[in-house]
Design a protein around this motif. Structure first.
Motif, PDB file in Angstrom:
ATOM      1  N   ILE A 132       0.698  -0.763   0.121  1.00 46.73           N
ATOM      2  CA  ILE A 132      -0.022   0.068   0.076  1.00 46.73           C
ATOM      3  C   ILE A 132       0.948   1.103  -0.447  1.00 46.73           C
ATOM      4  N   LEU A 133       0.510   2.028  -0.950  1.00 52.85           N
ATOM      5  CA  LEU A 133       1.259   3.853  -1.020  1.00 52.85           C
ATOM      6  C   LEU A 133       1.148   3.955   0.033  1.00 52.85           C
ATOM      7  N   TYR A 134      -0.245   4.127   0.752  1.00 52.13           N
ATOM      8  CA  TYR A 134      -0.447   5.178   1.158  1.00 52.13           C
ATOM      9  C   TYR A 134       0.548   6.224   2.353  1.00 52.13           C
ATOM     10  N   THR A 135       1.486   5.722   2.629  1.00 54.38           N
ATOM     11  CA  THR A 135       2.785   5.967   3.785  1.00 54.38           C
ATOM     12  C   THR A 135       3.432   6.788   3.183  1.00 54.38           C
ATOM     13  N   TYR A 136       3.704   6.255   1.300  1.00 57.83           N
ATOM     14  CA  TYR A 136       5.179   6.990   0.900  1.00 57.83           C
ATOM     15  C   TYR A 136       4.973   7.914   0.437  1.00 57.83           C
ATOM     16  N   ALA A 137       5.966   9.072   0.143  1.00 58.02           N
ATOM     17  CA  ALA A 137       5.743   9.810  -0.811  1.00 58.02           C
ATOM     18  C   ALA A 137       5.878   9.590  -2.304  1.00 58.02           C
ATOM     19  N   MET A 138       5.206  10.147  -3.126  1.00 60.55           N
ATOM     20  CA  MET A 138       5.940   9.917  -4.343  1.00 60.55           C
ATOM     21  C   MET A 138       6.047  10.488  -5.784  1.00 60.55           C
ATOM     22  N   ALA A 139       6.436  10.655  -6.682  1.00 58.73           N
ATOM     23  CA  ALA A 139       7.521  11.548  -7.253  1.00 58.73           C
ATOM     24  C   ALA A 139       7.233  11.023  -9.001  1.00 58.73           C
ATOM     25  N   TRP A 140       7.576  12.251 -10.078  1.00 58.14           N
ATOM     26  CA  TRP A 140       7.435  11.615 -10.918  1.00 58.14           C
ATOM     27  C   TRP A 140       9.151  12.815 -11.572  1.00 58.14           C
ATOM     28  N   PHE A 141       9.708  11.649 -12.432  1.00 64.06           N
ATOM     29  CA  PHE A 141      10.895  12.321 -12.504  1.00 64.06           C
ATOM     30  C   PHE A 141      10.868  12.287 -14.341  1.00 64.06           C
ATOM     31  N   ARG A 142      11.728  12.846 -15.571  1.00 63.52           N
ATOM     32  CA  ARG A 142      12.362  12.390 -16.503  1.00 63.52           C
ATOM     33  C   ARG A 142      13.174  12.354 -17.031  1.00 63.52           C
ATOM     34  N   GLN A 143      13.761  12.164 -18.188  1.00 66.40           N
ATOM     35  CA  GLN A 143      14.352  12.333 -19.146  1.00 66.40           C
ATOM     36  C   GLN A 143      14.881  12.313 -19.971  1.00 66.40           C
ATOM     37  N   ALA A 144      14.715  13.375 -20.640  1.00 65.18           N
ATOM     38  CA  ALA A 144      14.624  13.282 -22.339  1.00 65.18           C
ATOM     39  C   ALA A 144      16.019  13.168 -23.298  1.00 65.18           C
ATOM     40  N   PRO A 145      16.256  12.620 -24.096  1.00 69.96           N
ATOM     41  CA  PRO A 145      17.260  11.829 -24.982  1.00 69.96           C
ATOM     42  C   PRO A 145      18.307  12.386 -24.656  1.00 69.96           C
ATOM     43  N   GLY A 146      19.095  11.911 -24.024  1.00 74.00           N
ATOM     44  CA  GLY A 146      21.080  12.563 -24.186  1.00 74.00           C
ATOM     45  C   GLY A 146      21.220  13.190 -23.442  1.00 74.00           C
ATOM     46  N   LYS A 147      19.767  14.049 -22.031  1.00 77.99           N
ATOM     47  CA  LYS A 147      20.126  14.495 -21.624  1.00 77.99           C
ATOM     48  C   LYS A 147      20.177  13.230 -19.507  1.00 77.99           C
ATOM     49  N   GLU A 148      20.241  13.961 -18.598  1.00 80.38           N
ATOM     50  CA  GLU A 148      20.240  13.054 -17.125  1.00 80.38           C
ATOM     51  C   GLU A 148      18.754  13.262 -16.848  1.00 80.38           C
ATOM     52  N   ARG A 149      18.054  12.747 -15.635  1.00 72.66           N
ATOM     53  CA  ARG A 149      16.804  12.679 -15.693  1.00 72.66           C
ATOM     54  C   ARG A 149      16.670  13.882 -14.305  1.00 72.66           C
ATOM     55  N   GLU A 150      16.065  14.364 -14.824  1.00 75.46           N
ATOM     56  CA  GLU A 150      15.079  15.258 -13.819  1.00 75.46           C
ATOM     57  C   GLU A 150      14.464  15.613 -12.708  1.00 75.46           C
ATOM     58  N   PHE A 151      13.930  15.766 -11.892  1.00 76.77           N
ATOM     59  CA  PHE A 151      12.706  15.934 -11.218  1.00 76.77           C
ATOM     60  C   PHE A 151      11.934  16.760 -11.506  1.00 76.77           C
ATOM     61  N   VAL A 152      10.273  15.848 -11.614  1.00 76.84           N
ATOM     62  CA  VAL A 152       9.301  16.910 -12.253  1.00 76.84           C
ATOM     63  C   VAL A 152       8.049  17.284 -11.216  1.00 76.84           C
ATOM     64  N   ALA A 153       7.627  16.442 -10.112  1.00 76.76           N
ATOM     65  CA  ALA A 153       6.925  17.114  -9.278  1.00 76.76           C
ATOM     66  C   ALA A 153       6.993  15.509  -8.246  1.00 76.76           C
ATOM     67  N   SER A 154       6.593  16.096  -7.118  1.00 79.02           N
ATOM     68  CA  SER A 154       6.264  15.275  -5.688  1.00 79.02           C
ATOM     69  C   SER A 154       5.157  15.844  -4.455  1.00 79.02           C
ATOM     70  N   MET A 155       4.896  15.007  -3.951  1.00 78.99           N
ATOM     71  CA  MET A 155       3.941  14.926  -3.539  1.00 78.99           C
ATOM     72  C   MET A 155       3.823  13.656  -2.424  1.00 78.99           C
ATOM     73  N   SER A 156       3.792  14.656  -0.915  1.00 76.81           N
ATOM     74  CA  SER A 156       4.250  13.882   0.599  1.00 76.81           C
ATOM     75  C   SER A 156       2.635  12.902   0.041  1.00 76.81           C
ATOM     76  N   TRP A 157       2.831  12.282   1.139  1.00 79.29           N
ATOM     77  CA  TRP A 157       1.811  10.888   1.521  1.00 79.29           C
ATOM     78  C   TRP A 157      -0.062  10.968   1.671  1.00 79.29           C
ATOM     79  N   SER A 158       0.147  11.918   2.566  1.00 81.67           N
ATOM     80  CA  SER A 158      -1.132  12.580   2.285  1.00 81.67           C
ATOM     81  C   SER A 158      -1.606  13.715   1.874  1.00 81.67           C
ATOM     82  N   GLY A 159      -0.559  14.633   0.613  1.00 87.60           N
ATOM     83  CA  GLY A 159      -0.983  14.396   0.116  1.00 87.60           C
ATOM     84  C   GLY A 159      -0.919  17.042   0.274  1.00 87.60           C
ATOM     85  N   ASP A 160      -0.513  16.685   1.217  1.00 89.70           N
ATOM     86  CA  ASP A 160      -0.147  17.940   2.108  1.00 89.70           C
ATOM     87  C   ASP A 160       0.789  18.826   1.472  1.00 89.70           C
TER      88      ASP A 160
END
Length: 124
Positions: A27-55
């Motif tokens: 169950i994910l409800y205690t986990y922080a979640m994030a999105w990252f992205r990686q464009a061709p030829g570039k390093e992976r970069e942070f996009v967005a994140s959210m705490s487990w409660s969403g606050d």
């Protein structure tokens, strides 16, 4: 925890997509979640994140005001709504989870669990 990202595709500039990240195995409800992205030829970069409660949510400057991260803990799923997409948003987008709920972190080393990624291509 197994994460499965989906929802990527080809879209014209100015269009929208919604990515989903479904979790299984724990169950994910205690986990922080994030999105990252990686464009061709570039390093992976942070996009967005959210705490487990969403606050608490965090966004990279290039996507602020255009992307929205959300979660449905009942469905064990996290979303990334992407509006007004630009060609520079083209990348493989991956979701990630941190069981210590460190949503403030923009470092990919914080997140121990990763999905396989989904490709977003924005044409001009």
């Amino acid at each position: 925890v197994q994460l499965q990202a989906s929802g990527g595709g080809l879209v014209q500039a100015g269009g929208s997509l919604r990515l989903s990240c479904a979790a299984s195995g724990r169950i994910l409800y205690t986990y922080a979640m994030a999105w990252f992205r990686q464009a061709p030829g570039k390093e992976r970069e942070f996009v967005a994140s959210m705490s487990w409660s969403g606050d608490r949510t965090y966004y990279a400057d290039p996507v602020k005001g255009r992307f929205t991260i959300s979660r449905d803990n009942a469905k064990n799923t996290v979303y990334l709504q992407m509006n007004n997409l630009k060609p520079e948003d083209t990348a493989v987008y991956s979701c990630a989870a941190d069981r210590r709920n460190r949503a403030y972190s923009r470092s990919d080393s914080t997140y121990a669990y990763w999905g396989q990624g989904t490709l977003v291509t924005v044409s001009s």
